[in-house]
Design a protein around this motif. Sequence first.
Motif, PDB file in Angstrom:
ATOM      1  N   SER A  48      -3.254   6.682  -1.740  1.00  0.00           N
ATOM      2  CA  SER A  48      -1.888   6.198  -1.878  1.00  0.00           C
ATOM      3  C   SER A  48      -1.770   5.554  -3.256  1.00  0.00           C
ATOM      4  N   VAL A  49      -0.938   6.136  -4.091  1.00  0.00           N
ATOM      5  CA  VAL A  49      -0.844   5.707  -5.492  1.00  0.00           C
ATOM      6  C   VAL A  49       0.419   4.885  -5.666  1.00  0.00           C
ATOM      7  N   LEU A  50       0.224   3.612  -5.929  1.00  0.00           N
ATOM      8  CA  LEU A  50       1.341   2.675  -5.994  1.00  0.00           C
ATOM      9  C   LEU A  50       1.886   2.551  -7.410  1.00  0.00           C
ATOM     10  N   VAL A  51       3.155   2.927  -7.571  1.00  0.00           N
ATOM     11  CA  VAL A  51       3.783   2.772  -8.895  1.00  0.00           C
ATOM     12  C   VAL A  51       4.898   1.728  -8.866  1.00  0.00           C
TER      13      VAL A  51
ATOM     14  N   ALA B  22       0.825  -1.206   0.000  1.00  0.00           N
ATOM     15  CA  ALA B  22       0.000   0.000   0.000  1.00  0.00           C
ATOM     16  C   ALA B  22       0.857   1.252   0.000  1.00  0.00           C
ATOM     17  N   GLY B  23       2.170   1.072   0.019  1.00  0.00           N
ATOM     18  CA  GLY B  23       3.064   2.221  -0.085  1.00  0.00           C
ATOM     19  C   GLY B  23       3.298   2.944   1.221  1.00  0.00           C
ATOM     20  N   PHE B  24       2.916   2.332   2.342  1.00  0.00           N
ATOM     21  CA  PHE B  24       3.166   2.954   3.648  1.00  0.00           C
ATOM     22  C   PHE B  24       4.164   2.117   4.430  1.00  0.00           C
TER      23      PHE B  24
ATOM     24  N   LYS C 241      -1.902   0.285  -8.187  1.00  0.00           N
ATOM     25  CA  LYS C 241      -3.051   0.262  -7.279  1.00  0.00           C
ATOM     26  C   LYS C 241      -3.229   1.628  -6.659  1.00  0.00           C
ATOM     27  N   VAL C 242      -4.449   1.910  -6.224  1.00  0.00           N
ATOM     28  CA  VAL C 242      -4.697   3.145  -5.485  1.00  0.00           C
ATOM     29  C   VAL C 242      -5.506   2.779  -4.240  1.00  0.00           C
ATOM     30  N   PHE C 243      -5.002   3.146  -3.056  1.00  0.00           N
ATOM     31  CA  PHE C 243      -5.694   2.874  -1.794  1.00  0.00           C
ATOM     32  C   PHE C 243      -6.199   4.205  -1.241  1.00  0.00           C
ATOM     33  N   THR C 244      -7.454   4.239  -0.870  1.00  0.00           N
ATOM     34  CA  THR C 244      -8.013   5.499  -0.363  1.00  0.00           C
ATOM     35  C   THR C 244      -8.186   5.462   1.151  1.00  0.00           C
ATOM     36  N   CYS C 245      -7.722   6.510   1.829  1.00  0.00           N
ATOM     37  CA  CYS C 245      -7.878   6.617   3.288  1.00  0.00           C
ATOM     38  C   CYS C 245      -8.436   7.985   3.640  1.00  0.00           C
TER      39      CYS C 245
END
Length: 324
Positions: A179-182, A100-102, A311-315
């Motif tokens: 969170s935009v995962l590249v 998730a990029g965190f 992927k894009v995760f929204t928080c």
Amino acid sequence: MKATAKANTNIALIKYWGKRDEKLFLPMNSSLSVTLDRFYTITTVEFNESFEKDIFFLDNVIASDKEVEKVSKFLDKVRIAAGVTYPALVSSENKVPTAAGFASSASGFAALAAAAAKALQLDLSGRELSVLARQGSGSACRSIYGGFVEWHKGIEADGSDSFANQLLDENAWDFSILSVLVASEQKNVSSRDGMRQTVLTSPFYKGWLDTIEGDLSALRDAIGDRDFDSLGKVMESNALKMHGTMLGAEPPILYWQSGTMDVIHHIQLLRSSGIPVYFTIDAGPNVKVLCMPKHEQIVYESLIKLPKVKKVFTCHPGEGVTYL
Ligand code: 2P0
């Protein structure tokens, strides 16, 4: 002597980049973050004098020796504060997917600090708990609280005045954090090494430090006024400055990939079309995008279409430490 705590991860709007004391995790600059609602760690700590040694389960699997050592070293601080020597059984459930990029160190050490202190009935104030969590990982001191949180760098050599406090709670102002995962591979320079290298060698580092108080003050005003555009502008420029300091390091540190640039250009395009949307980037290639909830869907749909976005995760803003 057992307790369970949950802590969410956080995203810095004004970044922590550089330490003045590596052992005590004392930062060169103050920072300001938002605690998120979706990615967290739940940790149970049980101290028992009949245990032989510390044992650490991470997601139900025995952790590596290196990870156990990190946890034991941290628990030693809690044991000393409580005046005990009992070994502990630690079990952590980590819901901060690397994908998730965190980073999970913020929620991980915030939950560990809270559960361990509670298990030994230390009865710490929020400030004391944040000072404790900081000594596991700097950004963990901010995850003690929900909503907008400022970590004051402090000036004391023992770190007693380097703590976080809440500026605004998680229900006071809603917005969306995507969170935009590249890229999902492990980065080749850890943030710990990256900050050290930057402090020691970058000619731009002094310039970074010189602008922090101005950025913090502008961001505090934006938060007080609920002024999303001002928040976005300061956040974006602060992140770019942090990456600028790294580019000046010797050897240079470049976390960005081509997908990172694609997302940046896309955000600029969306903004020029009239949508208030801003980005920030941590020590890695992935991009975090902030927008108002009413624009969340359109921003999500346009980002997910970019060829290099995986992927894009929204928080949204989330709460601080809770006990289960
Ligand atoms: C932050 N980062 O403010 C900054 C921005 C990365 C870029 O905090 O060495 O895992 O454990 O104190 O907290 C990542 O560093 O570092 C970080 P340590 P940490 O969120």
